[in-house]
Motif scaffolding. Structure first.
Motif, mmCIF file in Angstrom:
data_model
loop_
_atom_site.group_PDB
_atom_site.id
_atom_site.type_symbol
_atom_site.label_atom_id
_atom_site.label_comp_id
_atom_site.label_asym_id
_atom_site.label_seq_id
_atom_site.Cartn_x
_atom_site.Cartn_y
_atom_site.Cartn_z
ATOM 1 N N LYS A 1 11.509 4.790 -12.453
ATOM 2 C CA LYS A 1 12.722 5.311 -13.068
ATOM 3 C C LYS A 1 12.749 4.844 -14.515
ATOM 4 O O LYS A 1 12.638 3.647 -14.798
ATOM 5 N N ILE A 2 12.879 5.782 -15.438
ATOM 6 C CA ILE A 2 12.883 5.467 -16.870
ATOM 7 C C ILE A 2 14.327 5.293 -17.335
ATOM 8 O O ILE A 2 15.183 6.144 -17.055
ATOM 9 N N ARG A 3 14.575 4.211 -18.055
ATOM 10 C CA ARG A 3 15.920 3.971 -18.582
ATOM 11 C C ARG A 3 15.811 3.633 -20.069
ATOM 12 O O ARG A 3 15.252 2.600 -20.438
ATOM 13 N N MET A 4 16.312 4.535 -20.909
ATOM 14 C CA MET A 4 16.291 4.308 -22.359
ATOM 15 C C MET A 4 17.518 3.507 -22.771
ATOM 16 O O MET A 4 18.632 3.785 -22.319
ATOM 17 N N GLN A 5 17.303 2.506 -23.647
ATOM 18 C CA GLN A 5 18.410 1.669 -24.094
ATOM 19 C C GLN A 5 18.331 1.445 -25.606
ATOM 20 O O GLN A 5 17.242 1.273 -26.160
ATOM 21 N N GLU B 1 0.807 -1.216 0.000
ATOM 22 C CA GLU B 1 0.000 0.000 0.000
ATOM 23 C C GLU B 1 0.844 1.272 0.000
ATOM 24 O O GLU B 1 0.378 2.347 -0.394
ATOM 25 N N LYS B 2 2.100 1.183 0.443
ATOM 26 C CA LYS B 2 2.982 2.344 0.428
ATOM 27 C C LYS B 2 3.713 2.502 -0.898
ATOM 28 O O LYS B 2 4.494 3.434 -1.077
ATOM 29 N N GLY B 3 3.445 1.602 -1.815
ATOM 30 C CA GLY B 3 4.091 1.674 -3.113
ATOM 31 C C GLY B 3 5.483 1.078 -3.110
ATOM 32 O O GLY B 3 5.908 0.435 -2.139
ATOM 33 N N PHE B 4 6.228 1.286 -4.155
ATOM 34 C CA PHE B 4 7.585 0.751 -4.284
ATOM 35 C C PHE B 4 8.263 1.457 -5.454
ATOM 36 O O PHE B 4 7.625 2.207 -6.208
ATOM 37 N N ASP B 5 9.555 1.223 -5.613
ATOM 38 C CA ASP B 5 10.322 1.773 -6.735
ATOM 39 C C ASP B 5 10.459 0.704 -7.818
ATOM 40 O O ASP B 5 10.594 -0.493 -7.518
ATOM 41 N N MET B 6 10.437 1.138 -9.056
ATOM 42 C CA MET B 6 10.636 0.218 -10.173
ATOM 43 C C MET B 6 11.306 0.957 -11.329
ATOM 44 O O MET B 6 11.288 2.186 -11.395
ATOM 45 N N THR B 7 11.906 0.170 -12.219
ATOM 46 C CA THR B 7 12.556 0.721 -13.411
ATOM 47 C C THR B 7 11.794 0.259 -14.651
ATOM 48 O O THR B 7 11.460 -0.922 -14.780
ATOM 49 N N LEU B 8 11.538 1.197 -15.541
ATOM 50 C CA LEU B 8 10.874 0.903 -16.812
ATOM 51 C C LEU B 8 11.872 1.108 -17.937
ATOM 52 O O LEU B 8 12.344 2.226 -18.163
ATOM 53 N N LEU B 9 12.224 0.031 -18.631
ATOM 54 C CA LEU B 9 13.125 0.119 -19.781
ATOM 55 C C LEU B 9 12.323 0.521 -21.013
ATOM 56 O O LEU B 9 11.208 0.040 -21.228
ATOM 57 N N ILE B 10 12.903 1.396 -21.827
ATOM 58 C CA ILE B 10 12.236 1.808 -23.062
ATOM 59 C C ILE B 10 13.242 1.789 -24.206
ATOM 60 O O ILE B 10 14.437 2.015 -24.003
ATOM 61 N N PRO B 11 12.781 1.518 -25.429
ATOM 62 C CA PRO B 11 13.679 1.550 -26.585
ATOM 63 C C PRO B 11 13.953 2.986 -27.009
ATOM 64 O O PRO B 11 13.152 3.887 -26.753
ATOM 65 N N SER B 12 15.077 3.207 -27.654
ATOM 66 C CA SER B 12 15.373 4.526 -28.217
ATOM 67 C C SER B 12 14.682 4.659 -29.571
ATOM 68 O O SER B 12 14.546 3.694 -30.312
ATOM 69 N N GLY B 13 14.222 5.844 -29.881
ATOM 70 C CA GLY B 13 13.623 6.102 -31.190
ATOM 71 C C GLY B 13 12.187 5.649 -31.288
ATOM 72 O O GLY B 13 11.666 4.914 -30.447
ATOM 73 N N SER B 14 11.521 6.099 -32.333
ATOM 74 C CA SER B 14 10.118 5.750 -32.567
ATOM 75 C C SER B 14 9.990 4.316 -33.051
ATOM 76 O O SER B 14 10.943 3.716 -33.551
ATOM 77 N N ARG B 15 8.818 3.768 -32.893
ATOM 78 C CA ARG B 15 8.504 2.415 -33.326
ATOM 79 C C ARG B 15 7.159 2.427 -34.060
ATOM 80 O O ARG B 15 6.349 3.334 -33.859
ATOM 81 N N PRO B 16 6.888 1.425 -34.894
ATOM 82 C CA PRO B 16 5.600 1.387 -35.591
ATOM 83 C C PRO B 16 4.410 1.429 -34.635
ATOM 84 O O PRO B 16 3.358 1.960 -34.970
ATOM 85 N N PHE B 17 4.597 0.870 -33.450
ATOM 86 C CA PHE B 17 3.508 0.780 -32.485
ATOM 87 C C PHE B 17 3.570 1.883 -31.432
ATOM 88 O O PHE B 17 2.687 1.981 -30.590
ATOM 89 N N ASN B 18 4.630 2.705 -31.454
ATOM 90 C CA ASN B 18 4.757 3.778 -30.469
ATOM 91 C C ASN B 18 5.639 4.884 -31.045
ATOM 92 O O ASN B 18 6.856 4.732 -31.121
ATOM 93 N N PRO B 19 5.041 6.021 -31.429
ATOM 94 C CA PRO B 19 5.836 7.088 -32.051
ATOM 95 C C PRO B 19 6.773 7.807 -31.105
ATOM 96 O O PRO B 19 7.717 8.450 -31.550
ATOM 97 N N ASP B 20 6.537 7.709 -29.792
ATOM 98 C CA ASP B 20 7.369 8.435 -28.837
ATOM 99 C C ASP B 20 7.425 7.666 -27.517
ATOM 100 O O ASP B 20 6.703 7.974 -26.565
ATOM 101 N N PRO B 21 8.310 6.647 -27.415
ATOM 102 C CA PRO B 21 8.396 5.864 -26.183
ATOM 103 C C PRO B 21 8.728 6.692 -24.949
ATOM 104 O O PRO B 21 8.224 6.417 -23.862
#
Length: 534
Positions: free
Chosen positions: A407-411, A368-388
């Motif tokens: 925490k967002i981490r682009m790779q 209930e107090k939440g937590f920390d997490m990391t979200l990995l995202i690809p660099s550049g646009s994709r056919p299914f996502n113009p702006d990750p």
């Protein structure tokens, strides 16, 4: 509006482009501003949409093809096929007089025949094949679908007939043969390279039967293709096709506006109005067989608790994503399958943002107090996502409302692939662009147990009941039974939430108005065969 104003809207003019220097002549033919770097020149070795767009349709053909308008399976290098009564044996009749590319490094002595089909598939199937371990020996698409276990044997009857024997019936097999990955290689070229001690060149100096032949590649700069004059469907109308690698969409649009590019891949949704209003540009829009999603690592705490996954799903505002990132050019996803798919369940409810429910689920899971997490995202646009990146920022804001700090981490793609193989991530902002119309192409690639080691099951979720539904669905040609199973599969996914579907994007492409004959596919990629400049 003057062109200067359009350039201002597109972003600052980039002076470092390949053709900005007046002493360098603009190449003849068509120039396509593409969004990314190819990982290989053999589609069998990848599951990256950017790579497939760049190499599969220009260079290669398949035994079967998917009609880009009707999505029906049609003849390709195979003109006809028969299926045995027990559903285990397919016999294909091959097209006559199809010629492989001629290049400075290979001069074919014969047309395409059954030996090439056997060579292509035995490389994938037989660990003892001399090419199986070349370039790493990893064939993610075939492994994810379990084709290495499905196909028992591929054998030559004569030059124009080849037989595929299966270990069990599979109704999606023809669709798999029509995928962008199932390209035909040259056995003769393979033998030549093996004799020279340079087998890896088969994947970097490609030889196919497609409409264009490989000329050169400069890393992170461009790919140059030349017309295959002997192409069996008829020679393309343009003598040369150049893929100008330009990752940033603002720079792609600038090059399109200045005429340095004739066609632009995947415009950002925010650029659509600029393109529509420009008198020298045209916009093509096509429904897409795709989905963007959040893939949650179900084998890592706290995400192995379904209540946590449901809480994340309940907190994400998909409608906001659709408007802010896609500018309305798509649909909020109710399922992994888009409504264009014949397996889509129309009874699935429209997802709603429910922070009260999300907080209750976290409380029940002792978070209930939440937590920390990391979200990995690809660099550049994709056919299914113009702006990750923008998508990730909105998701971060949504989850902050329930105490989850993201925490967002682009790779870059190679780094992201390593992260997937090491399996230590929390979640990935991903997506899928189907390469045939069969629902199995979505479900088995994204959530099949075999797809974990293949690298396309980003959630690392494996459910025997779900897997059995998929296996039963492809065990029969009865469409009603298959549809029922896929409806059940979607209900399981809505409950377990290993992937959180976000948006089905429209396929968008921009071009100079004097370029005619382009054809974009809902399955990704562009057909340049009939493209020409007026």
């Amino acid at each position: 509006m003057t062109i200067d104003k359009y350039l201002l809207l597109a972003g600052a003019l980039f002076v470092g482009s390949a053709y900005a220097d007046e002493t360098i002549a603009r190449p003849e033919g068509l120039i396509y501003c593409s969004e990314g770097v190819p990982q290989t020149f053999n589609p069998q070795l990848t599951h990256a949409a950017t790579t497939l767009d760049a190499i599969s349709l220009p260079l290669y053909d398949r035994l079967l093809e998917v009609n880009p308008v009707t999505l029906a399976i049609e003849p390709g290098l195979a003109t006809a096929w028969t299926l045995s009564d027990d559903g285990l044996t397919y016999t294909f009749t091959l097209r006559d007089k199809v010629l492989f590319h001629t290049s400075p490094w290979f001069n074919p002595t014969r047309p395409f025949n059954a030996d090439d089909v056997v060579f292509t598939f035995n490389r994938l199937l037989e660990p003892s094949h001399p090419y199986h371990q070349v370039s790493g020996g990893n064939y993610p698409y075939f492994r994810s679908l379990g084709l290495d276990n499905l196909i028992k044997r591929v054998s030559r009857v004569d030059e124009r007939h080849v037989v595929f024997e299966l270990n069990h019936p599979n109704a999606s097999f023809l669709a798999d043969l029509a995928s962008s990955y199932a390209v035909m290689l040259s056995a003769e070229y393979g033998a030549q390279l093996l004799s020279a001690g340079t087998p890896a060149l088969i994947d970097s100096r490609p030889i196919g039967t497609g409409p264009f032949k490989f000329k050169e590649y400069r890393d992170h700069q461009f790919i140059r293709y030349l017309r295959h004059d002997a192409y069996w469907r008829g020679a393309p109308r343009t003598a040369q096709l150049v893929f100008d690698i330009t990752p940033r969409s603002a720079k792609r649009l600038t090059k399109l506006l200045t005429g340095e590019c004739d066609v632009m891949s995947y415009p950002a949704a925010s650029q659509v109005k600029v393109i529509q209003e420009h008198p020298e540009l045209a916009l093509s829009v096509q429904s897409g067989m795709n989905v963007s999603f959040i893939a949650i690592n179900t084998r890592k705490a706290p995400f192995n608790d379904v209540r946590v996954r449901r809480a994340i799903a309940a907190a994400v505002n998909r409608s906001n994503l659709l408007q802010a990132v896609y500018f309305g050019n798509g649909d909020v996803a109710r399922s992994l399958l888009p409504s264009l798919s014949w397996g889509f369940d129309p009874s699935l409810p429209q997802p709603v943002t429910d922070l009260k429910l999300a907080r209750q689920l976290l409380k029940e899971s002792k978070h209930e107090k939440g937590f920390d997490m990391t979200l990995l995202i690809p660099s550049g646009s994709r056919p299914f996502n113009p702006d990750p990146m923008k998508s990730a920022q909105l998701i971060r804001s949504d989850l902050a409302a329930i105490g989850i700090k993201v925490k967002i981490r682009m790779q870059e793609s190679p780094v992201l692939d390593r992260s997937v193989s090491q399996a230590g991530y929390d979640a990935i902002l991903g997506g899928w662009l189907a390469n045939n119309s069969d629902p199995d192409n979505f479900f088995r690639q994204l959530l099949g147990c075999h797809a974990i080691s293949g690298g396309s099951n980003l959630s690392r979720w494996c459910d025997p009941g779900f897997e059995q539904l998929l296996d039963d669905a492809v065990s029969t040609q009865q469409m009603g039974f298959r549809i029922r199973n896929y409806y059940y599969a979607q209900q399981i996914l809505a409950s377990e939430m290993p992937l959180i579907p976000l948006v089905h994007a429209l396929q968008i492409q921009a071009n100079r108005r004097d370029i005619q004959g382009l054809q974009i596919s809902p399955l990704g990629g562009t057909l340049f065969n009939g493209a020409y400049r007026e």
